[in-house]
Design an enzyme around this catalytic site. Structure first.
Site, PDB file in Angstrom:
ATOM      1  N   ALA A 135       6.645  29.088 -43.162  1.00 49.36           N
ATOM      2  CA  ALA A 135       5.396  28.888 -43.895  1.00 49.36           C
ATOM      3  C   ALA A 135       4.611  30.187 -43.841  1.00 49.36           C
ATOM      4  O   ALA A 135       3.934  30.475 -42.859  1.00 49.36           O
ATOM      5  CB  ALA A 135       4.589  27.749 -43.281  1.00 49.36           C
ATOM      6  N   GLY A 179      -6.763  31.970 -44.832  1.00 50.37           N
ATOM      7  CA  GLY A 179      -6.309  30.889 -43.965  1.00 50.37           C
ATOM      8  C   GLY A 179      -7.197  30.625 -42.757  1.00 50.37           C
ATOM      9  O   GLY A 179      -7.579  29.473 -42.502  1.00 50.37           O
ATOM     10  N   GLN A 346      16.490   5.673 -37.356  1.00 50.87           N
ATOM     11  CA  GLN A 346      15.207   6.260 -37.715  1.00 50.87           C
ATOM     12  C   GLN A 346      15.414   7.284 -38.810  1.00 50.87           C
ATOM     13  O   GLN A 346      16.124   8.270 -38.626  1.00 50.87           O
ATOM     14  CB  GLN A 346      14.545   6.925 -36.508  1.00 50.87           C
ATOM     15  CG  GLN A 346      13.185   7.537 -36.863  1.00 50.87           C
ATOM     16  CD  GLN A 346      12.437   8.032 -35.645  1.00 50.87           C
ATOM     17  OE1 GLN A 346      12.878   7.850 -34.524  1.00 50.87           O
ATOM     18  NE2 GLN A 346      11.293   8.657 -35.869  1.00 50.87           N
ATOM     19  N   GLY A 347      14.813   7.020 -39.957  1.00 50.92           N
ATOM     20  CA  GLY A 347      14.839   7.973 -41.044  1.00 50.92           C
ATOM     21  C   GLY A 347      13.625   8.869 -40.979  1.00 50.92           C
ATOM     22  O   GLY A 347      12.939   8.956 -39.965  1.00 50.92           O
ATOM     23  N   ALA A 350      10.792   5.870 -41.911  1.00 51.39           N
ATOM     24  CA  ALA A 350      10.814   4.491 -41.435  1.00 51.39           C
ATOM     25  C   ALA A 350      11.878   4.275 -40.370  1.00 51.39           C
ATOM     26  O   ALA A 350      12.812   5.060 -40.220  1.00 51.39           O
ATOM     27  CB  ALA A 350      11.080   3.553 -42.611  1.00 51.39           C
ATOM     28  N   ASP A 452      13.917  10.737 -54.532  1.00 48.68           N
ATOM     29  CA  ASP A 452      14.498  11.299 -53.309  1.00 48.68           C
ATOM     30  C   ASP A 452      15.979  10.957 -53.197  1.00 48.68           C
ATOM     31  O   ASP A 452      16.431  10.388 -52.206  1.00 48.68           O
ATOM     32  CB  ASP A 452      13.740  10.760 -52.083  1.00 48.68           C
ATOM     33  CG  ASP A 452      14.136  11.449 -50.789  1.00 48.68           C
ATOM     34  OD1 ASP A 452      14.581  12.608 -50.850  1.00 48.68           O
ATOM     35  OD2 ASP A 452      13.992  10.825 -49.725  1.00 48.68           O
TER      36      ASP A 452
END
EC number: 2.3.1.234
Length: 533
Positions: A135, A179, A346-347, A350, A452
């Site tokens: 980032a 920033g 676990q995704g 969810a 997705d």
């Protein structure tokens, strides 16, 4: 032991460094360009680079001489940032590196700036095969190593995250860099809603910037806009990072880039990783902002692998993408890992409880502690409703999907029919990929997108593939949106499959045969938008 002098000069920061592999010590001397007003002007940045590079290199050479004697004997190689970046700045740094390598009679190493951001975190963390979030000012992407290259799992489809924030601060009238000012003002602000744009594992910041400017012009307190800006943008970065961890099965995240100095972003990413049971490493600030230390460290790895470059081949590359770099210095395991097959999974969004004997799956979208509560509640409810609605709509259009038995949007809970034997990530085949192409064509013909369509969201049965998890889907008649569905699927394949070329060809052929070929044509245009295409 290897000792490398590195030179950084991609945009605004002239920097030189010395890395000593025996002690793991890194000396850095930097001189950053600060514009009098507005953003970075390429001509002024180049003028600064021309004046500053000689002095930072001299400081690095003085450090070498005071610690190890004659630099001609003490330095094994000179490394420099070939790109990406501003051409005039890169050329000045490149010229300095070539001249110094000639003077010292040592090899030259050309380093990709964005891969260096990743590798400094991997080097100092000791992680084996992490996902990396970069980032920075001109960039925002998520990378993972697979089959000899760092694959782009997700990236910005327009502007870099730091540049996006700076556009807002210039509109407000604040000086560069914007920033830290946004971070400071956000501490006193209240959250305001701004567009939240995640498409698979890609993101877009241009709409958020326009909305933030409009909110400020409409009289919303600047502190509130700054709060909304941070909470929205950084939640997007955290979500996409979590999606990449889920897609690959990785349990390590490293963070790079100047924007990652923001304490709120670090807090969000740390919370996300803790909740997943993943490890996270954020380098110290001097290695997050642009610096030659990371160039020297990666330069040493490349030098030890014999990855040096001749003077005639050492031209700079302003559009040098990280996925173009042959990773010569590592041959360990890919970031993609086996998918768990237990009854609870676990995704990214969810937890899924599987009752295979009863033929049912219960999915719960859990609260995300890293997101602002108002934003989190809105996303969980919206996505649960969309998933139920579009899963059923796709089924009506002849697309194999699970039956929806129950839905509770407020609780983020759905109950589905259990379908398929494995997901596409572990049961990849040309026939299943063709099914996905035909299924997406049917959805698009009915006027909606999946949103997705990654291999984790395709279940493969004995004779067909099922689409699941329509939570990011929506109704639309835009060719652009349909093509983004294809882009997300192909990007996920490219980041996890050993040889995705044949599968991608089969996928596009199937889509063309069942749907609108103009969508595939538009996909080619979208592919030119990623950073430095």
């Amino acid at each position: 032991m290897t000792r490398v002098l590195g030179i950084e000069g991609t945009a605004w920061c002239a920097s030189a460094a010395v890395f000593d592999a025996e002690t793991d010590a890194v000396f850095i001397d930097s001189d950053a360009y600060v514009p009098e007003s507005g953003g970075i002007h390429p001509r002024e940045a180049a003028e600064h680079m021309r004046e500053a590079v000689p002095s930072v290199v001299e400081a690095a050479l003085d450090h070498v001489e005071s610690n190890w004697g004659d630099p001609a004997d003490a330095i094994d190689a000179v490394a420099f940032s070939r790109g990406p970046g501003l051409g005039p700045c890169l050329r000045i740094a490149g010229t300095a590196a070539r001249s110094l390598a000639g003077t010292l009679s040592c090899p030259l190493v050309g380093v990709n700036h964005m891969v260096a951001h990743l590798e400094i975190g991997r080097h100092r963390s000791g992680f084996e095969s992490p996902v990396c979030l970069n980032a920075s000012g001109a960039n925002a992407h998520v990378l993972g190593y697979h089959n000899g290259r760092y694959r782009v799992l997700g990236e910005t489809m327009d502007t870099g995250v730091g540049n996006a924030i700076d556009k807002f601060t210039r509109h407000v009238g604040w000086s560069h860099p914007g920033g830290p000012k946004v971070e400071s003002h956000a501490e006193d602000g209240d959250y305001v809603e701004l567009p939240y744009v995640v498409k698979g594992m890609d993101f877009s910041f241009s709409g958020i910037m326009s909305a933030a400017k409009q909110a400020y012009d409409d009289g919303t307190p600047v502190a509130d806009v700054c709060c909304g800006l941070q909470e929205t943008i950084f939640a997007m970065l955290a979500e996409v990072s979590e999606r990449a961890l889920s897609l690959t099965g990785a349990d390590e995240l490293v963070v790079g880039g100047g924007v990652a100095q923001n304490s709120r972003l670090q807090e969000m990413l740390t919370q996300m990783c803790e909740n997943r049971g993943a490890a996270i490493y954020v380098p110290e600030p001097r290695f997050l902002r642009d610096n030659a230390g990371m160039i020297a460290v990666l330069g040493a790895k490349m030098y030890e692998a014999g990855d040096i470059i001749s003077i005639p081949e050492s031209g700079v590359r302003p559009d040098f993408r990280p996925d173009e770099v042959p990773v010569s210095w590592r041959d360990d395991e890919a970031v993609a890992r086996p998918v768990p097959t237990d009854e609870r999974r676990q995704g990214a969004e969810a937890v899924v409880d599987i009752d295979a004997d009863g033929g049912r799956v219960t999915k719960r979208r859990l609260e995300k502690a890293y997101r602002h509560p108002v934003l989190d509640s809105r996303l969980r409810s919206q996505r649960t409703r969309s998933e139920a609605r579009l899963t059923s709509e796709a089924r009506r259009q002849g697309v194999p999907t699970p039956v929806v038995y129950d839905v509770d949007p407020d609780a983020g809970r759905l109950v589905f029919q259990y379908v398929g034997d494995a997901d596409l990530k572990t049961a990849l085949s040309e026939s299943a990929v063709r099914d996905v192409g035909r299924h997406l064509a049917a959805c698009h013909a009915a006027g909606f997108v999946h949103g997705d369509p990654t291999p984790r969201n395709v279940r493969v049965g004995e004779d067909r593939a099922f689409l699941i998890d329509f939570g990011l889907g929506y109704y639309t008649d835009a060719v652009e949106d349909y093509a983004m569905d294809l882009h997300v699927f192909e990007g996920a394949l490219g980041g996890t499959a050993d040889d995705p070329t044949a599968q991608i060809t089969a996928f596009e052929d199937a889509y063309r045969s069942a749907g609108d070929g103009a969508v595939v044509d538009h996909l080619r245009e979208i592919e030119t938008r990623g950073r430095y295409q």
